[in-house]
Design an enzyme around this catalytic site. Structure first.
Site, PDB file in Angstrom:
ATOM      1  N   TYR A   1       0.815  -1.051   0.115  1.00 54.94           N
ATOM      2  CA  TYR A   1      -0.007   0.125   0.091  1.00 54.94           C
ATOM      3  C   TYR A   1       0.979   1.212   0.047  1.00 54.94           C
ATOM      4  O   TYR A   1       1.851   1.364   0.823  1.00 54.94           O
ATOM      5  CB  TYR A   1      -0.866   0.045   1.325  1.00 54.94           C
ATOM      6  CG  TYR A   1      -2.175  -0.946   1.033  1.00 54.94           C
ATOM      7  CD1 TYR A   1      -3.421  -0.550   0.320  1.00 54.94           C
ATOM      8  CD2 TYR A   1      -2.074  -2.167   1.616  1.00 54.94           C
ATOM      9  CE1 TYR A   1      -3.954  -1.089   0.061  1.00 54.94           C
ATOM     10  CE2 TYR A   1      -3.216  -2.747   1.209  1.00 54.94           C
ATOM     11  CZ  TYR A   1      -4.189  -2.451   0.545  1.00 54.94           C
ATOM     12  OH  TYR A   1      -5.385  -3.129   0.547  1.00 54.94           O
TER      13      TYR A   1
ATOM     14  N   ASP B   1     -12.298  -2.546 -11.577  1.00 57.26           N
ATOM     15  CA  ASP B   1     -11.986  -2.967 -10.323  1.00 57.26           C
ATOM     16  C   ASP B   1     -13.242  -2.433  -9.228  1.00 57.26           C
ATOM     17  O   ASP B   1     -13.549  -1.325  -9.197  1.00 57.26           O
ATOM     18  CB  ASP B   1     -10.894  -2.236  -9.660  1.00 57.26           C
ATOM     19  CG  ASP B   1     -10.259  -3.021  -8.396  1.00 57.26           C
ATOM     20  OD1 ASP B   1     -10.784  -3.959  -7.978  1.00 57.26           O
ATOM     21  OD2 ASP B   1      -9.321  -2.590  -7.614  1.00 57.26           O
TER      22      ASP B   1
ATOM     23  N   ASP C   1     -10.782  -7.597 -13.152  1.00 58.64           N
ATOM     24  CA  ASP C   1      -9.466  -7.405 -12.655  1.00 58.64           C
ATOM     25  C   ASP C   1      -9.285  -9.100 -12.184  1.00 58.64           C
ATOM     26  O   ASP C   1      -8.194  -9.328 -11.475  1.00 58.64           O
ATOM     27  CB  ASP C   1      -9.037  -6.870 -11.539  1.00 58.64           C
ATOM     28  CG  ASP C   1      -9.989  -6.810 -10.413  1.00 58.64           C
ATOM     29  OD1 ASP C   1     -10.895  -7.699 -10.450  1.00 58.64           O
ATOM     30  OD2 ASP C   1      -9.767  -5.977  -9.525  1.00 58.64           O
TER      31      ASP C   1
ATOM     32  N   ASP D   1     -14.710  -5.854  -4.556  1.00 62.30           N
ATOM     33  CA  ASP D   1     -13.915  -5.086  -3.301  1.00 62.30           C
ATOM     34  C   ASP D   1     -15.016  -4.441  -2.727  1.00 62.30           C
ATOM     35  O   ASP D   1     -16.043  -4.320  -3.106  1.00 62.30           O
ATOM     36  CB  ASP D   1     -12.874  -4.201  -3.804  1.00 62.30           C
ATOM     37  CG  ASP D   1     -11.731  -4.797  -4.900  1.00 62.30           C
ATOM     38  OD1 ASP D   1     -10.691  -5.401  -3.922  1.00 62.30           O
ATOM     39  OD2 ASP D   1     -11.551  -4.555  -5.572  1.00 62.30           O
TER      40      ASP D   1
END
Length: 111
Positions: A43, A111, A74, A79
Site C-alpha cells: 500500500y 475494479d 481484474d 472489493d
C-alpha cells in the site's frame, strides 16, 4: 470477508485471496500477499478502514464492461470498503449494508 488490511501503515503488504491453482499443501483458498505482474504489492498510503470482498463474486477478465469504458474485470472478487467504529479481524465475515457502489478503473482493469 475481511482481509487483513485495515488500519495499515504506508508500505504494508497488500493481501488478497489467492485464486491461482492450489498446490497439495493449500487445499483451500489462502489469504496471501497480493501480486501484480509478478511483483509483490504494497500500500502506498495509510489504510484507515476495513477492506475486504464480497464472497462468491468475481470480476470476469474476459468481459468488456461498456459502462466503464470497455474495461475488463481484474479477475478478483468484488472489493468492499467498510467504514465503521471497529476493526474487523482477519478472515472475519461482517454483516454490512451497502450504501453505494463505485466503478474504478485500476491500471486499465475494472475494479
Amino acid at each position: 470477508m475481511k482481509l487483513p488490511t485495515n488500519f495499515r501503515q504506508r508500505g504494508s503488504k497488500k493481501l488478497a485471496l489467492s485464486l491461482s491453482p492450489h498446490s497439495d499443501d493449500e487445499p483451500f483458498i489462502p489469504i496471501k500477499q497480493d501480486t501484480k505482474k509478478g511483483k509483490l504489492c504494497y500500500y502506498p498510503y495509510n489504510i484507515n478502514w476495513n477492506y475486504g470482498l464480497l464472497p462468491q463474486t468475481w470480476e470476469d477478465p474476459s468481459f468488456a464492461n461498456l459502462e466503464v469504458e470497455g474495461a475488463f474485470g481484474d479477475n478478483d472478487p468484488v472489493d468492499v470498503v467498510e467504514i465503521g467504529e471497529s476493526r474487523g479481524k482477519i478472515g472475519e465475515i461482517l454483516k454490512v449494508k451497502p450504501l453505494g457502489a463505485l466503478a474504478i478503473i485500476d491500471e486499465g482493469e475494472f475494479d
